[in-house]
Design a protein around this motif. Structure first.
Motif, mmCIF file in Angstrom:
data_model
loop_
_atom_site.group_PDB
_atom_site.id
_atom_site.type_symbol
_atom_site.label_atom_id
_atom_site.label_comp_id
_atom_site.label_asym_id
_atom_site.label_seq_id
_atom_site.Cartn_x
_atom_site.Cartn_y
_atom_site.Cartn_z
ATOM 1 N N HIS A 155 29.738 -37.280 -30.003
ATOM 2 C CA HIS A 155 28.796 -38.247 -30.570
ATOM 3 C C HIS A 155 27.766 -38.673 -29.521
ATOM 4 O O HIS A 155 26.572 -38.780 -29.811
ATOM 5 N N GLU A 156 28.233 -38.918 -28.306
ATOM 6 C CA GLU A 156 27.341 -39.309 -27.197
ATOM 7 C C GLU A 156 26.331 -38.204 -26.899
ATOM 8 O O GLU A 156 25.139 -38.462 -26.735
ATOM 9 N N ALA A 157 26.794 -36.963 -26.837
ATOM 10 C CA ALA A 157 25.897 -35.829 -26.574
ATOM 11 C C ALA A 157 24.883 -35.681 -27.698
ATOM 12 O O ALA A 157 23.703 -35.396 -27.451
ATOM 13 N N SER A 158 25.318 -35.892 -28.920
ATOM 14 C CA SER A 158 24.410 -35.803 -30.056
ATOM 15 C C SER A 158 23.346 -36.899 -29.985
ATOM 16 O O SER A 158 22.163 -36.641 -30.205
ATOM 17 N N ALA A 159 23.771 -38.114 -29.670
ATOM 18 C CA ALA A 159 22.831 -39.234 -29.572
ATOM 19 C C ALA A 159 21.820 -39.022 -28.446
ATOM 20 O O ALA A 159 20.658 -39.402 -28.573
ATOM 21 N N LEU A 160 22.274 -38.407 -27.357
ATOM 22 C CA LEU A 160 21.390 -38.143 -26.216
ATOM 23 C C LEU A 160 20.628 -36.830 -26.363
ATOM 24 O O LEU A 160 19.825 -36.483 -25.493
ATOM 25 N N ARG A 161 20.957 -36.074 -27.417
ATOM 26 C CA ARG A 161 20.355 -34.755 -27.655
ATOM 27 C C ARG A 161 20.512 -33.841 -26.435
ATOM 28 O O ARG A 161 19.551 -33.298 -25.901
ATOM 29 N N THR A 162 21.773 -33.716 -26.035
ATOM 30 C CA THR A 162 22.087 -32.914 -24.858
ATOM 31 C C THR A 162 23.328 -32.067 -25.120
ATOM 32 O O THR A 162 23.950 -32.155 -26.167
ATOM 33 N N ASP A 163 23.686 -31.233 -24.162
ATOM 34 C CA ASP A 163 24.842 -30.349 -24.277
ATOM 35 C C ASP A 163 26.131 -31.092 -23.952
ATOM 36 O O ASP A 163 26.125 -32.128 -23.282
ATOM 37 N N LEU A 164 27.235 -30.524 -24.414
ATOM 38 C CA LEU A 164 28.562 -31.073 -24.144
ATOM 39 C C LEU A 164 29.380 -30.021 -23.412
ATOM 40 O O LEU A 164 29.524 -28.895 -23.882
ATOM 41 N N VAL B 93 38.192 -31.472 -13.044
ATOM 42 C CA VAL B 93 37.074 -32.212 -13.642
ATOM 43 C C VAL B 93 35.992 -32.469 -12.600
ATOM 44 O O VAL B 93 34.804 -32.233 -12.844
ATOM 45 N N LEU B 94 36.389 -32.939 -11.436
ATOM 46 C CA LEU B 94 35.408 -33.220 -10.379
ATOM 47 C C LEU B 94 34.694 -31.954 -9.921
ATOM 48 O O LEU B 94 33.479 -31.979 -9.648
ATOM 49 N N ASP B 95 35.414 -30.829 -9.864
ATOM 50 C CA ASP B 95 34.785 -29.552 -9.496
ATOM 51 C C ASP B 95 33.732 -29.145 -10.523
ATOM 52 O O ASP B 95 32.673 -28.629 -10.162
ATOM 53 N N GLU B 96 34.009 -29.377 -11.798
ATOM 54 C CA GLU B 96 33.039 -29.023 -12.843
ATOM 55 C C GLU B 96 31.806 -29.921 -12.789
ATOM 56 O O GLU B 96 30.696 -29.472 -13.062
ATOM 57 N N ILE B 97 31.992 -31.181 -12.439
ATOM 58 C CA ILE B 97 30.828 -32.060 -12.258
ATOM 59 C C ILE B 97 29.970 -31.541 -11.118
ATOM 60 O O ILE B 97 28.742 -31.460 -11.232
ATOM 61 N N ASP B 98 30.608 -31.155 -10.016
ATOM 62 C CA ASP B 98 29.868 -30.603 -8.873
ATOM 63 C C ASP B 98 29.172 -29.297 -9.216
ATOM 64 O O ASP B 98 28.064 -29.038 -8.763
ATOM 65 N N ALA B 99 29.824 -28.461 -10.030
ATOM 66 C CA ALA B 99 29.268 -27.150 -10.384
ATOM 67 C C ALA B 99 28.150 -27.242 -11.418
ATOM 68 O O ALA B 99 27.407 -26.277 -11.609
ATOM 69 N N ASN B 100 28.041 -28.368 -12.078
ATOM 70 C CA ASN B 100 27.032 -28.557 -13.129
ATOM 71 C C ASN B 100 26.184 -29.778 -12.797
ATOM 72 O O ASN B 100 26.458 -30.886 -13.282
ATOM 73 N N PRO B 101 25.148 -29.608 -12.001
ATOM 74 C CA PRO B 101 24.340 -30.756 -11.574
ATOM 75 C C PRO B 101 23.605 -31.450 -12.721
ATOM 76 O O PRO B 101 23.096 -32.556 -12.540
ATOM 77 N N ASP B 102 23.573 -30.832 -13.894
ATOM 78 C CA ASP B 102 22.919 -31.461 -15.037
ATOM 79 C C ASP B 102 23.810 -32.489 -15.740
ATOM 80 O O ASP B 102 23.361 -33.201 -16.630
ATOM 81 N N VAL B 103 25.081 -32.618 -15.331
ATOM 82 C CA VAL B 103 25.981 -33.600 -15.929
ATOM 83 C C VAL B 103 25.544 -34.998 -15.497
ATOM 84 O O VAL B 103 25.409 -35.274 -14.310
ATOM 85 N N THR B 104 25.314 -35.840 -16.502
ATOM 86 C CA THR B 104 24.872 -37.206 -16.232
ATOM 87 C C THR B 104 25.897 -38.251 -16.631
ATOM 88 O O THR B 104 25.710 -39.434 -16.353
ATOM 89 N N ARG B 105 26.984 -37.823 -17.290
ATOM 90 C CA ARG B 105 27.990 -38.766 -17.758
ATOM 91 C C ARG B 105 29.318 -38.049 -17.932
ATOM 92 O O ARG B 105 29.363 -36.929 -18.386
ATOM 93 N N LEU B 106 30.412 -38.745 -17.579
ATOM 94 C CA LEU B 106 31.773 -38.247 -17.773
ATOM 95 C C LEU B 106 32.453 -39.136 -18.794
ATOM 96 O O LEU B 106 32.387 -40.369 -18.701
#
Length: 118
Positions: free
Chosen positions: A22-31, A69-82
């Motif tokens: 729902h958050e990704a949809s509201a922000l119009r971004t990927d999940l 989880v932390l490794d995936e955040i580091d590997a995906n610099p486009d992540v703005t929210r967990l």
């Protein structure tokens, strides 16, 4: 920009997945879904407007769940929210969180949205 959700094999994990979609949809971004269940994860019921990418762990020897989880955040610099699911606790237990949850809240380089089922 992307939203990352850590999905565990319990009610809290399933709830976090729904709210993250729902958050990704509201922000119009990927999940990005980090599947911590060690089993297949069904994402077919999520909003079709959201691009979903599932990252599975290979097994217990793969990585510690919080590290994964932390490794995936580091590997995906486009992540703005967990997004993470948390359990309901007693009054005393509210001060104490699960070790994975606590580590993610303390070490995440991006804002964390913690949700609990109603």
């Amino acid at each position: 920009m992307a939203v990352l959700v850590a999905v565990s094999d319990n009610e809290e994990g399933r709830h976090a997945l729904q709210l993250a979609a729902h958050e990704a949809s509201a922000l119009r971004t990927d999940l990005i879904v980090v599947n911590l269940t060690l089993a297949g994860l069904d994402v077919s019921g999520l909003d079709a407007d959201v691009a979903v990418r599932v990252i599975d762990r290979a097994g217990r020897a793969d990585r510690d769940p919080a590290t994964a989880v932390l490794d995936e955040i580091d590997a995906n610099p486009d992540v703005t929210r967990l997004v993470i699911g948390i359990k309901r606790r007693s009054r005393v237990g509210k001060a104490l969180l699960g070790s994975i949850t606590q580590r993610l809240l303390m070490m995440s380089p991006v804002p964390v949205l913690s949700v609990q089922p109603s």
